[in-house]
Scaffold this motif. Structure first.
Motif, PDB file in Angstrom:
ATOM      1  N   MET A   1      -7.682  28.579  33.434  1.00 54.38           N
ATOM      2  CA  MET A   1      -8.234  29.581  32.952  1.00 54.38           C
ATOM      3  C   MET A   1      -7.292  30.731  32.291  1.00 54.38           C
ATOM      4  O   MET A   1      -6.045  30.641  32.751  1.00 54.38           O
ATOM      5  N   VAL A   2      -7.454  31.225  31.087  1.00 54.28           N
ATOM      6  CA  VAL A   2      -6.413  31.825  30.446  1.00 54.28           C
ATOM      7  C   VAL A   2      -7.109  33.184  30.127  1.00 54.28           C
ATOM      8  O   VAL A   2      -8.077  33.499  29.546  1.00 54.28           O
ATOM      9  N   GLU A   3      -6.300  34.164  30.634  1.00 56.06           N
ATOM     10  CA  GLU A   3      -6.689  35.842  30.445  1.00 56.06           C
ATOM     11  C   GLU A   3      -6.201  36.474  29.043  1.00 56.06           C
ATOM     12  O   GLU A   3      -5.091  35.591  28.492  1.00 56.06           O
ATOM     13  N   ARG A   4      -7.029  37.095  28.234  1.00 49.88           N
ATOM     14  CA  ARG A   4      -6.462  37.716  27.125  1.00 49.88           C
ATOM     15  C   ARG A   4      -7.300  39.059  26.970  1.00 49.88           C
ATOM     16  O   ARG A   4      -8.513  39.232  27.364  1.00 49.88           O
ATOM     17  N   ASP A  76     -18.827  45.731  21.186  1.00 53.33           N
ATOM     18  CA  ASP A  76     -17.790  44.959  21.889  1.00 53.33           C
ATOM     19  C   ASP A  76     -17.907  43.382  22.270  1.00 53.33           C
ATOM     20  O   ASP A  76     -16.944  42.720  22.099  1.00 53.33           O
ATOM     21  N   ILE A  77     -19.075  43.068  22.496  1.00 51.51           N
ATOM     22  CA  ILE A  77     -19.379  41.641  22.712  1.00 51.51           C
ATOM     23  C   ILE A  77     -19.094  40.806  21.364  1.00 51.51           C
ATOM     24  O   ILE A  77     -18.742  40.006  20.988  1.00 51.51           O
ATOM     25  N   GLU A  78     -19.514  41.415  20.119  1.00 48.16           N
ATOM     26  CA  GLU A  78     -19.277  40.762  18.892  1.00 48.16           C
ATOM     27  C   GLU A  78     -17.803  40.964  18.541  1.00 48.16           C
ATOM     28  O   GLU A  78     -17.205  39.760  18.054  1.00 48.16           O
ATOM     29  N   SER A  79     -17.140  41.848  18.811  1.00 42.29           N
ATOM     30  CA  SER A  79     -15.751  41.754  18.984  1.00 42.29           C
ATOM     31  C   SER A  79     -14.916  40.729  19.586  1.00 42.29           C
ATOM     32  O   SER A  79     -14.068  40.090  18.876  1.00 42.29           O
ATOM     33  N   GLU A  82     -15.612  37.600  17.628  1.00 44.66           N
ATOM     34  CA  GLU A  82     -14.755  37.338  16.544  1.00 44.66           C
ATOM     35  C   GLU A  82     -13.304  37.106  16.683  1.00 44.66           C
ATOM     36  O   GLU A  82     -12.529  36.314  15.954  1.00 44.66           O
ATOM     37  N   GLU A  83     -12.688  37.925  17.624  1.00 40.61           N
ATOM     38  CA  GLU A  83     -11.524  37.561  18.200  1.00 40.61           C
ATOM     39  C   GLU A  83     -11.222  36.219  18.654  1.00 40.61           C
ATOM     40  O   GLU A  83     -10.115  35.634  18.443  1.00 40.61           O
ATOM     41  N   TYR A  84     -12.135  35.634  19.269  1.00 44.18           N
ATOM     42  CA  TYR A  84     -11.919  34.204  19.701  1.00 44.18           C
ATOM     43  C   TYR A  84     -12.251  33.168  18.462  1.00 44.18           C
ATOM     44  O   TYR A  84     -11.899  32.078  18.765  1.00 44.18           O
TER      45      TYR A  84
END
Length: 244
Positions: A1-4, A76-79, A82-84
């Motif tokens: 698992m990778v946290e971000r 926030d979910i959409e962000s 997009e970030e991933y």
């Protein structure tokens, strides 16, 4: 698992990624709760790439001391998507998180491959529904997971109020009937929350499926994890394009 951590307008949102394959986001309930869906992630992560998150103001995500509205939560979910760098993903929500996932499906249909509701509560603010829930709550000691962080009551109240405004939109039910994406509604036979509100939504969406897991409670994975895993994995397997 990778946290971000994902930076949004007024917060940093904790996220965690595991697995590989078609992208999936898991949305916990509450509202105001931290992520508690690690056990669900473990049931599916060998079939997909799973993102989990703490909503802002909850758990490991930052908090400015205020509540926020439904629109902010959906953005926030959409962000996170997009970030991933995902073009589209499967949205799986539990309890109020399932209702949030439905709203996300309506407002961001271009971002969704499929939608799964686990133990959702539906588009309603009904006195009879609430009375039935409260009565069973007094009689039945519901099996619950261990939450790593306490719920944020300010976030809870602000989102509940915003949700109740959202469901009063005159065209909302019509918009639900126009959803054109694979949908799956999973409910627990022994849930103390009445199922009729979810069954109504299921019947509004053309081609959707409804599964009731016998002997299961609201947090289905605590008692019937194999049955839940089978339903989720079957749904996810239908999305196999590695370029999505």
């Amino acid at each position: 698992m990778v946290e971000r951590y994902i930076k949004v307008e007024n917060a940093r949102i904790w996220t965690e990624k595991s697995g590989q394959g078609v992208p999936v986001i898991l949305i916990s309930g509450g509202p105001g709760s931290c992520n508690y869906l690690e056990p669900v992630c473990s049931l599916i992560e060998d079939h997909c790439e799973v993102i989990m998150f703490d909503p802002k103001g909850c758990g490991r995500s930052s908090y400015d001391g205020y509540g926020y509205d439904l629109e902010s939560s959906l953005q926030d979910i959409e962000s996170i998507r997009e970030e991933y760098g995902y073009k589209k993903w499967i949205v799986i929500g539990h309890s109020w998180g399932a209702d949030l996932g439905l709203a996300y499906s309506l407002l961001f249909p271009q971002s969704i491959l499929g939608y799964v509701s686990i133990s959702g509560t539906g588009i309603q603010n009904d006195r009879d529904w609430k009375a039935a829930y409260n009565q069973k709550k007094l009689l039945i000691d519901e099996l619950k997971p261990d939450f790593e962080f306490e719920a944020n009551e300010i976030v809870h109240r602000s989102l509940i109020d915003s949700w109740r405004s959202f469901i009063k939109q005159p065209l909302l039910l019509k918009e639900i009937t126009q959803l054109n994406l694979p949908t799956l509604f999973i409910y627990a036979q022994n849930d103390i929350r009445p199922s009729w509100s979810i069954e109504q939504i299921h019947n509004l969406i053309n081609g959707s499926r409804y599964i009731e897991i016998k002997g299961a409670d609201h947090y289905i994975w605590l008692s019937k994890k194999n049955e839940l895993a089978e339903a989720l994995r079957s749904f996810i397997k239908s999305f196999s394009d590695p370029l999505l």
